[in-house]
Design an enzyme around this catalytic site. Structure first.
Site, PDB file in Angstrom:
ATOM      1  CG  HIS A  94      -0.534   0.346   2.498  1.00  0.00           C
ATOM      2  ND1 HIS A  94      -0.131  -0.591   3.426  1.00  0.00           N
ATOM      3  CD2 HIS A  94      -0.391   1.546   3.118  1.00  0.00           C
ATOM      4  CE1 HIS A  94       0.220   0.006   4.538  1.00  0.00           C
ATOM      5  NE2 HIS A  94       0.081   1.314   4.386  1.00  0.00           N
ATOM      6  CG  ASP A 124       0.309  -3.991   2.774  1.00  0.00           C
ATOM      7  OD1 ASP A 124       0.827  -3.591   1.719  1.00  0.00           O
ATOM      8  OD2 ASP A 124      -0.327  -3.246   3.555  1.00  0.00           O
ATOM      9  CG  ASN A 183     -13.278   5.983   5.620  1.00  0.00           C
ATOM     10  OD1 ASN A 183     -13.861   4.949   5.956  1.00  0.00           O
ATOM     11  ND2 ASN A 183     -12.720   6.134   4.430  1.00  0.00           N
ATOM     12  CG  ASN A 236       5.698   3.156  13.032  1.00  0.00           C
ATOM     13  OD1 ASN A 236       5.242   3.684  14.034  1.00  0.00           O
ATOM     14  ND2 ASN A 236       7.001   3.048  12.808  1.00  0.00           N
ATOM     15  CB  SER A 237       2.714   2.014   6.472  1.00  0.00           C
ATOM     16  OG  SER A 237       1.402   1.925   6.922  1.00  0.00           O
TER      17      SER A 237
END
Lengths: 725, 725
Positions: free
Chosen positions: B85, B221, B327, B658-659
């Site tokens: 992502h 991912d 959201n 932190n992705s």
């Protein structure tokens, strides 16, 4: 009857020779329990299995049918424990705006404060369960189809009538193993039932629809009733002079702790299962019936919502029907998902193939196989019109005005016969109910929506191949969408049945008067009726044939299972059954583990202050106080006091009707009350998958704690011989 | 400066004296890690903590900022591992209808097949991190409010400009502990980034929005990119002649098994947290900000949906905005639920009270307490108009035409200054973006909906007490609902800004020309602008005061924590941080236990054949085959082969940004890639609750298995020094 068939039949009656049964699956007739004594003992049961077989001995004579579900006597003075949701009608019946027992719950301070149930509420005690197969089948032998059906039906009615000659008893004939065996069930009918103790709805139904079928669960779904009889000890209608019924036995609520892995057994009245249906029926259910039911209901929902989108009044009128459709759809989808997850088509097909292969090795298999093949042919014949039958059922049952017109014509038709010979549902005693339905149509109807729904369903009917068409339906609704629209427009423009008074007066009219009516919808119903009656006849003829032929299949299955060392329980049919197993965790899906016991901590976590998660303040305060006394489970929770449990999970075999079933420990003490299943088990009516089949119970320690500390009823704890805290 | 304040400041710089830190919570600056060496070792780290402090040494020099999130070098030839992502824009940029890399994934067969990223995509390697507090605060000393703010702002800009004089570097100043310390961050900016390996979206984003924030999770991912430089080894724009970047170090993917309880640590660039905010800010967030945000967004959603109910085109226009509102609302509700569950108001209040009580015992507490009281007064002042500020932010930011009019006026206003002094967002380089926004308004606008939204928001504004009113808003919109309706009707009847060409030409006009416009909305915006600028000034003055005053609070907190033997990490601010902990199960609620590792079995269970659960056929086939080779976890699954893991859960402290963070084992080997948090941890930006805070990672064994057996890339496995199967 060939030698082989006699041999198979003989085997079916000698279950006592059997070895190990499949673990945990099974809704056993009490009479079968001595046959599986070894497995019961191995599972941890400490009593004598043959005691369980006796309906007239404890614990079975303490188990009752109540409000259509299950329950048990828990005191010598006729106290009956069942679910809050099973007793809900009784609570509602006694509620008034100024005394809302649903909201507040109820504690009868003494016997004089116990409140009479609605007059049709019953507690039934099974006192007789006798095999009368020969009597029921005597006249049927040699007949086929409708003749076989009618012979069984007459014999059944005669047996019931004879049995009910003794006042105070209700009798019925239970068909076991799909026509293989018939039992006369005799039940004492207690007609004066009173409300004794109910928790507030926010405890009894904590989680409501949101938590329905959900684990982990936190509902206190129990209520105490009391059965009363006349001074002579016999069943009687309510009277202030009646006295508490003295049951032959009652269950003792346990005061011990229970934990994961403990033995558990349950007795109750499971409604209906299909576990022993033929492989082709499994395939039809999973590959056609459930998916097409999902599509049918989705289509009807979409049609109603779209037709009512711009009409607030129409939306309100159809709200209840749409909600019910959504429940049906959700349940069908859940059942489908579950059966696919269990690979049920393949499992049942392989099992049946193995049975047929085994049968091949037996002497005289040919006659059995011929019957099985004939049964299969009947099923195939039914499946040939399954699309049509599904659509016509929806057309005649899910409309309001058309259904009313058909009902009026049918009632007039039936009134032409002696009352006893009228079709069930159209007898004199049913007319009150029919009047109610005709009145109710008013609140649930909007012409544009009903026309849209019919157009939607009939368009699908019109698209079916010719072989599935019914002449009368083609005539009434036309065979093209254009004709359909014109016919529906004319029909609804030309009817006055939207007027409640007219519907009710039409209901009183005889067939001759109705025949002269120029109401377009009544005329349409008159044209359709012969087709409806004809299809009903065909359906009964098929049912008769299956009743005649299925026993061959069942006997072969029972004999095959015997060869595997396994006993066969009959599919559920609302008769008293027993299942056993243990308190069991569950791994519903990858990465998730369900603990088998919940605690009051979960009530606090779920509490939002709004229905259905609006825990009453006294409950929240008592939880915060943490005073759990003798009812805490020491192995749970963070404190040295242990945790107060709420509900627990077992792998017991249950289905609808098992609500309120007492759950017993290895010593026969009452440890819980069954009240629901988990969502993953929705498919268990067709297949028991040990990975996913669980039953959800109220832990009796939660009931004891509520009655001791939260909404105290020390007099009832004392009556049940339980500690005051 | 009083003695006490100097003493507290001194303490803040001597973290190395500290004893045990709180377990597992903490986003530590690498330079702090030697200070908590004892805890790191006790947790299981096998390396030398002081090596972790060196940005120029492994492993820290292998950790990069990529596409706004995190990643790491995993080969000596510049291979960068990050999330699917995080690299999604790169994959999308290279997708065409005839070559859908999102759907199909991508494997570059060799380096020539590696595909250039979108030109603005960056890999940043942090090479410098130097404390420049004295320099940044030199001019600010003695100033207050806006003066303090501007002094810090100027010093920051000067430091950045000086640092960026060296080509190939991007610099920034990081504010640590809310104005207590400032660091100059220097990052090598790699501008030629290429796509090397991406799994299909149905693997990389398996579960999609449905599984977002969900555990158990089953997404692969991850994506591999490669950074390129010019032949001189320096950063360069894309060119076919560029060569792979040789990083100073890279991480080695582990080939060992990992299981529950194993040590894990993570390095990356967490965005923003609020853990050290004052107790009153916690109370405001939980008792007002989040509930009112929920109400605000629900109100806007209801208004837009109701206004667009009968207008399909309007519904389409607002679909994206409504989705984004939903959201925001869901996230606000999740954060609120989590903070309530953690009892955050009480916990923070008690902690602050303890700190203040401790401070009381210190010498010279008065000056510190005076600063804290002053900071509190600034916060109180801000809270006095919080309702108004929230509504005006929604009015000016969540409309399309009104916002366009204000933007046009603001831009004209800013153009009156030298470019460098224009407000950020209104400089020359921003005009492309503004043009885009003005064009986009066309697709997202319906007059009736915007008027309804403004009427809804302004009715709330009108109902506020007088003290919160702003004269210009009252003038433009009136002070009663009747006036409001008339004003809005006139405004939208009298504007041509609905015409895209007119908006774009208005954007080019100078202030003088705009002043002569008779467009009603432009006139309204011109009237509102002074108020908007004034409120912005007030807000900057408050920010300056807080920048000046908060350090007293932070230093007191740090000293208090030291007295408890605990170190304090600064709140996250997109700089490189390290957290450590272990692979951890979780009990999200009563009765439910989450296992810490998921397996491919869950992919099969979730598979529906439809997005987002449409596992690709090769993956399903490979799972069915069960050939997991060296990547299976032997302790899981039913077979002797073990199970192929997919994702796992740790208790590492993370937040947005932190992705893509590399997760290392005790030896510093790469065992996973961070990609999400669990829903229960949504509130962790304010409070770390060890019961609920977890981070979700892709297990490197899943990546290795996919690259070995499902979508094979043996050349890349070889480059990463990993076994071929």
């Amino acid at each position: 009857m060939s030698t082989m068939r006699r041999r198979v039949l003989a085997l079916s009656l000698s279950l006592s020779m059997l070895g190990a049964a499949q673990a945990d699956e099974g809704m056993w007739m009490p009479s079968q329990l001595p046959d599986i004594a070894k497995q019961l003992k191995a599972a941890g049961f400490k009593g004598r299995p043959r005691d369980l077989a006796e309906l007239a001995r404890p614990p079975m004579n303490a188990v009752v049918k109540v409000g259509g579900a299950s329950g048990a006597f828990v005191s010598g003075d006729g106290l009956v424990l069942t679910n809050h949701h099973v007793a809900f009608g009784v609570i509602q019946y006694n509620s008034k705006p100024e005394r809302d027992l649903i909201r507040d719950g109820y504690i009868a301070a003494d016997r004089s404060a116990e409140l009479p149930a609605n007059p049709d509420y019953r507690v039934l005690v099974t006192t007789g369960f006798d095999r009368i197969t020969d009597r029921i089948l005597a006249d049927a032998k040699g007949k086929q189809g409708r003749g076989y059906y009618d012979a069984v039906d007459s014999a059944t009615k005669a047996a019931v009538a004879e049995c009910e000659r003794e006042p105070g008893y209700r009798c019925s004939v239970a068909n076991m193993y799909y026509g293989t065996d018939f039992y006369l069930v005799r039940q004492l009918e207690l007609r004066d039932v009173r409300l004794v103790y109910a928790p507030p709805n926010d405890i009894g139904n904590y989680g409501g629809e949101v938590d329905n079928f959900v684990w982990p669960r936190h509902a206190g779904d129990f209520t105490l009733l009391r059965a009363y009889v006349g001074k002579d000890g016999k069943p009687a209608d309510y009277s202030p002079d009646n006295v508490p019924y003295t049951p032959p036995a009652h269950l003792q609520v346990s005061t011990r702790n229970v934990k994961e892995g403990d033995f558990a057994m349950l007795a109750g009245y499971p409604g209906v299962t299909f576990r022993h249906r033929m492989a082709s029926e499994f395939a039809n259910q999973i590959q056609w019936q459930l998916p097409s039911r999902v599509a049918l209901y989705q289509g009807m929902i979409d049609t109603i919502e779209s037709a009512g989108a711009k009409d607030e009044a129409a939306r309100v009128s159809y709200a209840a029907q749409v909600r019910s459709f959504k429940n049906t759809l959700k349940r069908a989808q859940g059942e489908l998902d579950g059966l696919r997850r269990s690979d049920a088509v393949r499992v049942r097909r392989d099992d049946e193939a193995a049975m047929l292969a085994w049968l091949e090795q037996q002497r005289d298999a040919a006659a059995i196989k011929a019957d099985i093949a004939s049964a299969q042919a009947v099923l195939d014949q039914g499946m040939a019109t399954r699309e049509r039958d599904q659509l016509i059922a929806a057309i005649t049952a899910q409309t309001q005005l058309l259904r009313s017109a058909i009902t009026v014509q049918r009632l007039a038709h039936e009134r032409g016969k002696p009352d006893a010979q009228r079709e069930a549902g159209y007898q004199q005693r049913d007319e009150v109910l029919i009047t109610g339905q005709l009145k109710q149509a008013q609140r649930r109807y909007a012409p544009a929506v009903e026309k849209a729904l019919l157009a939607h369903l009939l368009a699908q009917y019109q698209a079916l191949p010719a072989a599935q068409h019914v002449a009368e339906f083609d005539t009434v609704f036309g065979t093209t969408p254009v004709q359909l629209k014109a016919k529906l427009d004319a029909m609804y423009a030309g009817t006055k049945l939207g007027d409640e008074a007219l519907r009710l007066s039409a209901m009183q009219a005889d067939a001759a008067t109705l025949a002269t009516s120029n109401d377009a919808l009544l005329q349409a119903a008159a044209s359709l009726l012969p087709a409806i009656l004809r299809m009903e006849d065909e359906s009964k003829a098929s049912a008769g044939e299956l009743l005649r032929l299925r026993p061959a299949y069942m006997k072969a299955l029972i004999a095959f299972r015997e060869s595997q060392g396994r006993a066969v329980y009959p599919d559920a049919n609302s008769t008293l059954r027993v299942s056993y197993g243990r308190i069991s965790a569950m791994d519903p899906r990858d990465g998730v583990h369900y603990q088998p016991l919940t605690t009051v901590q979960g009530i606090v976590e779920k509490h939002t202050g709004e229905e259905p998660f609006n825990a009453p303040r006294p409950l929240l305060d008592a939880i915060a106080k943490g005073d759990f006394g003798s009812t805490a489970e020491p192995s749970l929770g963070n404190s040295s006091r242990g945790a107060q449990t709420v509900d627990f999970l077992t792998n017991l075999d249950t289905t609808g009707g098992n609500s309120g079933s007492p759950v017993l420990d290895a010593q026969g003490k009452l440890i819980a009350l069954n009240f629901d299943s988990n969502w993953e088990a929705v498919s268990a009516s067709w297949m028991f998958d040990p990975r996913y089949k669980r039953a959800i119970h109220v832990d009796m320690r939660y009931m004891r704690w509520l009655m001791a500390k939260v909404y105290p009823a020390p007099h009832l704890l004392k009556e049940m011989n339980l500690p005051a805290e």
